[in-house]
Design a protein around this motif. Sequence first.
Motif, PDB file in Angstrom:
ATOM      1  N   GLN A  85     -25.195  -7.450  -9.628  1.00  0.00           N
ATOM      2  CA  GLN A  85     -25.158  -7.660 -11.079  1.00  0.00           C
ATOM      3  C   GLN A  85     -23.734  -7.985 -11.519  1.00  0.00           C
ATOM      4  O   GLN A  85     -23.213  -7.428 -12.484  1.00  0.00           O
ATOM      5  CB  GLN A  85     -25.687  -6.431 -11.805  1.00  0.00           C
ATOM      6  N   GLN A 111     -20.984  -9.516 -13.264  1.00  0.00           N
ATOM      7  CA  GLN A 111     -20.798 -10.244 -14.526  1.00  0.00           C
ATOM      8  C   GLN A 111     -19.758 -11.351 -14.413  1.00  0.00           C
ATOM      9  O   GLN A 111     -19.885 -12.398 -15.048  1.00  0.00           O
ATOM     10  CB  GLN A 111     -20.373  -9.265 -15.629  1.00  0.00           C
ATOM     11  N   GLU A 166     -20.194 -14.862 -25.478  1.00  0.00           N
ATOM     12  CA  GLU A 166     -20.420 -13.481 -25.919  1.00  0.00           C
ATOM     13  C   GLU A 166     -21.893 -13.254 -26.233  1.00  0.00           C
ATOM     14  O   GLU A 166     -22.466 -12.226 -25.879  1.00  0.00           O
ATOM     15  CB  GLU A 166     -19.568 -13.152 -27.161  1.00  0.00           C
ATOM     16  N   LEU A 224     -23.782 -13.049 -23.014  1.00  0.00           N
ATOM     17  CA  LEU A 224     -23.515 -11.776 -22.332  1.00  0.00           C
ATOM     18  C   LEU A 224     -24.274 -10.640 -23.015  1.00  0.00           C
ATOM     19  O   LEU A 224     -24.770  -9.721 -22.355  1.00  0.00           O
ATOM     20  CB  LEU A 224     -22.012 -11.488 -22.294  1.00  0.00           C
ATOM     21  N   ALA A 225     -24.383 -10.736 -24.367  1.00  0.00           N
ATOM     22  CA  ALA A 225     -25.138  -9.710 -25.088  1.00  0.00           C
ATOM     23  C   ALA A 225     -26.609  -9.751 -24.676  1.00  0.00           C
ATOM     24  O   ALA A 225     -27.269  -8.718 -24.579  1.00  0.00           O
ATOM     25  CB  ALA A 225     -24.995  -9.913 -26.596  1.00  0.00           C
ATOM     26  N   SER A 252     -26.880  -8.004 -21.383  1.00  0.00           N
ATOM     27  CA  SER A 252     -26.292  -6.674 -21.335  1.00  0.00           C
ATOM     28  C   SER A 252     -27.391  -5.630 -21.121  1.00  0.00           C
ATOM     29  O   SER A 252     -28.370  -5.579 -21.867  1.00  0.00           O
ATOM     30  CB  SER A 252     -25.547  -6.411 -22.638  1.00  0.00           C
ATOM     31  N   GLY A 253     -27.217  -4.823 -20.096  1.00  0.00           N
ATOM     32  CA  GLY A 253     -28.206  -3.786 -19.810  1.00  0.00           C
ATOM     33  C   GLY A 253     -29.468  -4.295 -19.139  1.00  0.00           C
ATOM     34  O   GLY A 253     -30.377  -3.524 -18.864  1.00  0.00           O
TER      35      GLY A 253
END
Lengths: 215, 215
Positions: free
Chosen positions: A55, A57, B68, B71-72, B75-76
């Motif tokens: 994972q 990034q 961004e 990526l959001a 995210s998770g």
Amino acid sequence: MLLANDQAEMTKVAVVGPDPVPGAAKSKRRGKPVTIVEYTDAHWVARIEAIARDQDQAAFVDLFRHFAPKVKAFLIKSGADASLAEECMQDVMATLWRKAHMYDPARASVSTWIFTVARNRKIDLLRKYARPEPEDLPWGPEAEPDQADVIALQQESSKLAEALKELPEKQRVLIERAYFGDLTHSEIAAETGLPLGTIKSRIRLALDRLRHNMT
Amino acid sequence: MTDVNHHISDDLLMGYAAGALPQAFDLVVATHVSLSEDARARLTGFEAIGGAVLDRVGEAELAEDSLEATLARISGVEPEERSAPEQSEGIFPTPLQRVVGGDLDAVNWRSVGMGVKQAVLHSGKDGSARLLMIPAGQAMPVHGHRGLEMTLVLKGAYSDDDGRYARGDIEIADEEMHHTPIADAGEDCVCLIATDAPLKFDGLLPRIAQPFVGI
């Protein structure tokens, strides 16, 4: 997959003069020599694997910086306006993250895989239906692609890209228009002048091996 | 895997790879590719052209918060586990099962006379897709059709002037062609048929008024 180091993944390292790339005018480094690095497919395969495995990034950001502007350009050329193309591109990039495990480097280059994800999302959004996809071949969770197949496919993909570049402009534009969805199916002629025979044989071998591994 | 004798044309495979086919044809191609290793390898070759086109499409400017925002989105989110693809164990490959909502026994057949049954799967201005069942040993009346017609055999077999077509085989006919398919004796023949012209009836007419028109 063996992780080749980045140095080995760079095929072309060109040191060129000022303003080497169209659109690079806003670069603060204007006037200084700029090093352009073109990564090979192996570099991007390693990034997808890092996403799937760790994972990672940073690998995703690397992939995003290279492919997101291309995916968005592809969608705009396919008839999406800028805001729809942006939205759709973000979907596509997020899908690459989610589906990183599904990527098989013995069957497609990273560019090809991204093209198929972008194409399907484009049909979803612009033509408003979920396109039927072929049933995938059976494989076990432990099936690893054969490295010789991966390397051969990468070589064939790069030969194909070269061949497309070498085509007479008129012919190349026609192919590009077909892939942007600019031609109707009856206007598409598969006589592309591109060497598809070898890539087909390579994929056939990889498919046979996949099937053999399952039995 | 079916040993296919009558293959799909390169033009249609390229159209499918480019995402340029009418919806009804997409279903036939996806189903055919599920049954033919050769078509799968050729399709992958045409998708590789798409990858090469993406590589040289240029770059569109991204929205300011593009990275961004993407990526959001991830995210998770963990990349999905690699799971074995869905494999149909029935007569219909997965893409067709998804449209029908099951296998052969789930088809909502309508009689069109002489023992022949039909189920319309898709009908729109870009064409139509339907399943057809011809009783064993029976000839279909001579029929014409508008546009291009693709026929994919799923069960049993039929013969016409151009040869014998069995599971996985595909026949392409234009409007000039008036073929008289005869189903093999001993087994009912089930085909998936798509045309790129609208059906001559729209489904609002009483069933009795829907004979072979448009087949």
